[in-house]
Design a protein around this motif. Structure first.
Motif, mmCIF file in Angstrom:
data_model
loop_
_atom_site.group_PDB
_atom_site.id
_atom_site.type_symbol
_atom_site.label_atom_id
_atom_site.label_comp_id
_atom_site.label_asym_id
_atom_site.label_seq_id
_atom_site.Cartn_x
_atom_site.Cartn_y
_atom_site.Cartn_z
ATOM 1 N N VAL A 164 0.846 -1.205 0.000
ATOM 2 C CA VAL A 164 0.000 0.000 0.000
ATOM 3 C C VAL A 164 0.876 1.247 0.000
ATOM 4 N N PHE A 165 1.905 1.236 0.835
ATOM 5 C CA PHE A 165 2.817 2.382 0.898
ATOM 6 C C PHE A 165 3.547 2.579 -0.427
ATOM 7 N N LEU A 166 4.073 1.471 -0.989
ATOM 8 C CA LEU A 166 4.776 1.570 -2.270
ATOM 9 C C LEU A 166 3.862 2.070 -3.380
ATOM 10 N N SER A 167 2.650 1.574 -3.404
ATOM 11 C CA SER A 167 1.696 1.982 -4.446
ATOM 12 C C SER A 167 1.357 3.463 -4.328
ATOM 13 N N LEU A 168 1.223 3.942 -3.094
ATOM 14 C CA LEU A 168 0.890 5.356 -2.887
ATOM 15 C C LEU A 168 1.997 6.272 -3.400
ATOM 16 N N ILE A 169 3.252 5.935 -3.082
ATOM 17 C CA ILE A 169 4.324 6.838 -3.523
ATOM 18 C C ILE A 169 4.624 6.654 -5.009
ATOM 19 N N ASN A 170 4.482 5.424 -5.519
ATOM 20 C CA ASN A 170 4.661 5.222 -6.967
ATOM 21 C C ASN A 170 3.610 5.983 -7.771
ATOM 22 N N MET A 171 2.419 6.114 -7.197
ATOM 23 C CA MET A 171 1.334 6.851 -7.843
ATOM 24 C C MET A 171 1.725 8.306 -8.100
ATOM 25 N N LEU A 172 2.576 8.861 -7.234
ATOM 26 C CA LEU A 172 2.927 10.281 -7.315
ATOM 27 C C LEU A 172 4.179 10.557 -8.144
ATOM 28 N N VAL A 173 4.963 9.515 -8.423
ATOM 29 C CA VAL A 173 6.284 9.723 -9.022
ATOM 30 C C VAL A 173 6.214 10.399 -10.386
ATOM 31 N N VAL A 174 5.437 9.840 -11.322
ATOM 32 C CA VAL A 174 5.430 10.347 -12.698
ATOM 33 C C VAL A 174 4.943 11.795 -12.784
ATOM 34 N N PRO A 175 3.758 12.131 -12.206
ATOM 35 C CA PRO A 175 3.346 13.544 -12.292
ATOM 36 C C PRO A 175 4.291 14.492 -11.564
ATOM 37 N N LEU A 176 4.874 14.024 -10.452
ATOM 38 C CA LEU A 176 5.797 14.886 -9.714
ATOM 39 C C LEU A 176 7.052 15.162 -10.538
ATOM 40 N N VAL A 177 7.613 14.131 -11.156
ATOM 41 C CA VAL A 177 8.811 14.317 -11.988
ATOM 42 C C VAL A 177 8.507 15.238 -13.160
ATOM 43 N N LEU A 178 7.374 15.024 -13.821
ATOM 44 C CA LEU A 178 7.003 15.857 -14.968
ATOM 45 C C LEU A 178 6.880 17.322 -14.553
ATOM 46 N N PHE A 179 6.072 17.591 -13.520
ATOM 47 C CA PHE A 179 5.864 18.979 -13.082
ATOM 48 C C PHE A 179 7.164 19.608 -12.582
ATOM 49 N N SER A 180 7.900 18.878 -11.767
ATOM 50 C CA SER A 180 9.079 19.469 -11.132
ATOM 51 C C SER A 180 10.183 19.767 -12.131
ATOM 52 N N ILE A 181 10.380 18.883 -13.125
ATOM 53 C CA ILE A 181 11.455 19.145 -14.099
ATOM 54 C C ILE A 181 11.064 20.273 -15.046
ATOM 55 N N ILE A 182 9.791 20.338 -15.414
ATOM 56 C CA ILE A 182 9.339 21.476 -16.240
ATOM 57 C C ILE A 182 9.596 22.782 -15.489
ATOM 58 N N LEU A 183 9.198 22.835 -14.213
ATOM 59 C CA LEU A 183 9.393 24.053 -13.419
ATOM 60 C C LEU A 183 10.866 24.317 -13.159
ATOM 61 N N GLY A 184 11.627 23.232 -12.914
ATOM 62 C CA GLY A 184 13.056 23.408 -12.674
ATOM 63 C C GLY A 184 13.757 23.987 -13.880
ATOM 64 N N THR A 185 13.453 23.464 -15.067
ATOM 65 C CA THR A 185 14.062 23.966 -16.304
ATOM 66 C C THR A 185 13.635 25.401 -16.578
ATOM 67 N N ALA A 186 12.328 25.658 -16.439
ATOM 68 C CA ALA A 186 11.833 27.022 -16.668
ATOM 69 C C ALA A 186 12.399 27.984 -15.630
ATOM 70 N N GLY A 187 12.554 27.499 -14.386
ATOM 71 C CA GLY A 187 13.071 28.354 -13.314
ATOM 72 C C GLY A 187 14.523 28.729 -13.513
ATOM 73 N N LEU A 188 15.288 27.860 -14.170
ATOM 74 C CA LEU A 188 16.691 28.180 -14.436
ATOM 75 C C LEU A 188 16.819 29.291 -15.465
ATOM 76 N N GLY A 189 15.783 29.384 -16.320
ATOM 77 C CA GLY A 189 15.725 30.504 -17.274
ATOM 78 C C GLY A 189 16.706 30.378 -18.414
ATOM 79 N N ASP A 190 17.943 30.724 -18.159
ATOM 80 C CA ASP A 190 18.978 30.761 -19.189
ATOM 81 C C ASP A 190 19.361 29.340 -19.613
ATOM 82 N N PRO A 191 19.224 28.984 -20.897
ATOM 83 C CA PRO A 191 19.637 27.650 -21.350
ATOM 84 C C PRO A 191 21.097 27.350 -21.043
ATOM 85 N N ALA A 192 21.934 28.391 -21.020
ATOM 86 C CA ALA A 192 23.354 28.187 -20.689
ATOM 87 C C ALA A 192 23.505 27.708 -19.253
ATOM 88 N N LYS A 193 22.649 28.235 -18.367
ATOM 89 C CA LYS A 193 22.681 27.814 -16.962
ATOM 90 C C LYS A 193 22.252 26.356 -16.841
#
Length: 414
Positions: A46-75
């Motif tokens: 149950v615990f594994l299923s709960l956290i696995n449920m969140l992994v894909v959307p969390l990675v998608l949202f966080s990397i999009i925001l992380g990349t956009a937050g860095l701003g400069d492609p050189a950075k």
């Protein structure tokens, strides 16, 4: 009276689970299957299923925001180069530590092993070139559905770069993704309340199914791996925090302990990702943009704990079969293991697939994996805790160096 924190609760669940599993295995082994099926496995799954449920959307949202937050492609490029270089360097150090300890202690000579019963069917792993080509998703929706982390990361980085380039035109979409990320992090907090119980179930299953007999038979092998993991954590990651990030190693390990505990119980860097990112951001002060880029990438390609297992297991199997490895063989093991850590990214059972590749590179029989596979589940827990610690140490290092660079830039502009 102050209530115990999450770290204490998770560690308590871990210790109690180990004790419960061991006592049942020793004194009432006939009841283990029933307790495991109706109590331990449901709690853990149950615990594994709960956290696995969140992994894909969390990675998608966080990397999009992380990349956009860095701003400069050189950075982004600068951070990417630092991150990948750090991962490759620490993976090399890890396997050298494993090989060195195994050469000194010689666990393969500690007992008589039944080589005739060693059986293992090695799966074919993709080459590094194939892995790099397969990073580009033909169908991003299919990649999300399959949980293909490298493809999700690649797609999310592209989206983040597009949002940066379009600026004000996509402010609404950025806000929506930020809200989605906030929802995911809120859900992580809820799921973590169940972590002590899930940890209890997972550890009780692992220890109860193995017992003391398996651990005694492979005691030397286990001791070498645990010692190598400990040395790598203290010196490599502690050194990173002390000398590169200019922080206290004690502060780092104390604050990251909840994520390490969950990683230990789940044996999965990817499954632990939501918790390790939350801890890095909340407890270690890593910016969301850096954490969102470094840690998901690390969970996919950074496998220092697994690399240590490659080194120790290779030496152990060579010693058990009475085969002496030359200096060139050892260098081949190091190179193959480092490349395999990228080439097998995201493949189920990655540790044993990597080991089959390493053994094949120096002419050792892949069937030798049958000698170590019995207690691999227990050791997998320890190396996962080390793997995610390496991701967090890299995130702290990158975050601190970027802060200093930004400060220098501000002074120059002023």
């Amino acid at each position: 009276m102050k209530k115990p924190g999450l770290t204490v609760k998770v560690l308590s669940g871990l210790v109690l689970g180990a004790i419960a599993g061991l006592l049942i295995n020793l004194f009432i082994p006939g009841y283990f299957d029933a307790l495991n099926s109706y109590l331990f496995v449901p709690l853990g799954q149950v615990f594994l299923s709960l956290i696995n449920m969140l992994v894909v959307p969390l990675v998608l949202f966080s990397i999009i925001l992380g990349t956009a937050g860095l701003g400069d492609p050189a950075k982004l490029g600068r951070i990417g180069i630092k991150t990948v270089a750090y991962f490759l360097a620490t993976t090399t150090i890890a396997i050298v530590i494993g090989l060195s300890l195994a050469a000194v202690i010689q666990p393969g000579l500690a007992g008589d092993f039944d080589l005739s019963s060693a059986e293992f069917e090695a799966e074919k792993a993709p080459s590094v070139g194939d892995t790099l080509l397969n990073m580009i998703p033909i169908n991003p929706i299919a990649a999300l559905g399959e949980g293909n982390m490298l493809q999700i990361i690649f797609f999310a980085v592209f989206i983040g770069l597009a949002l940066t380039a379009l600026g004000e035109k996509t402010e609404g979409l950025v806000r929506l993704i930020e809200q989605g990320n906030d929802v995911m992090m809120y859900l992580v907090g809820i799921v973590m309340k169940f972590a002590p119980y899930g940890t209890f179930g997972l550890i009780a299953t692992a220890v109860g199914s193995q017992g003391l007999s398996a651990m005694k038979a492979m005691g030397s092998y286990m001791l070498v791996i645990v010692a190598a993991l400990f040395i790598h954590a203290i010196f490599t990651y502690g050194g990173t925090i002390k000398f590169l990030a200019k922080k206290s190693p004690v502060w780092f390990f104390k604050n990251f302990a909840p994520a390490m505990s969950v990683g230990f119980s789940t044996s999965s860097s990817t499954a632990t990702l939501p918790i390790s990112m939350e801890v890095a951001q909340e407890k270690l002060g890593v910016s969301k943009s850096v954490s969102s880029f470094v840690q998901p990438l690390g969970a996919t390609i950074n496998m220092d704990g697994t690399a240590i297992m490659q080194g120790v297991a290779t030496m152990f199997i060579a010693q058990a079969y009475g085969i002496e490895l030359s200096t060139m063989d050892l260098l081949t093991v190091v190179l193959t293991a480092v490349l395999a850590s990228i080439g097998t990214a995201g493949v189920p059972g990655v540790g044993l697939i990597m080991l089959a590749m390493v053994l094949g590179s120096v002419g050792l029989p892949p069937a030798g994996i049958g000698l170590v596979i019995g207690i691999d589940r227990l050791l997998d827990m320890t190396r996962t805790a080390i793997n995610i610690s390496g991701d967090a140490a890299c995130a702290v290092y990158v975050a601190e160096t970027e802060k200093k660079r930004d400060l220098r830039t501000e002074k120059i502009n002023v």
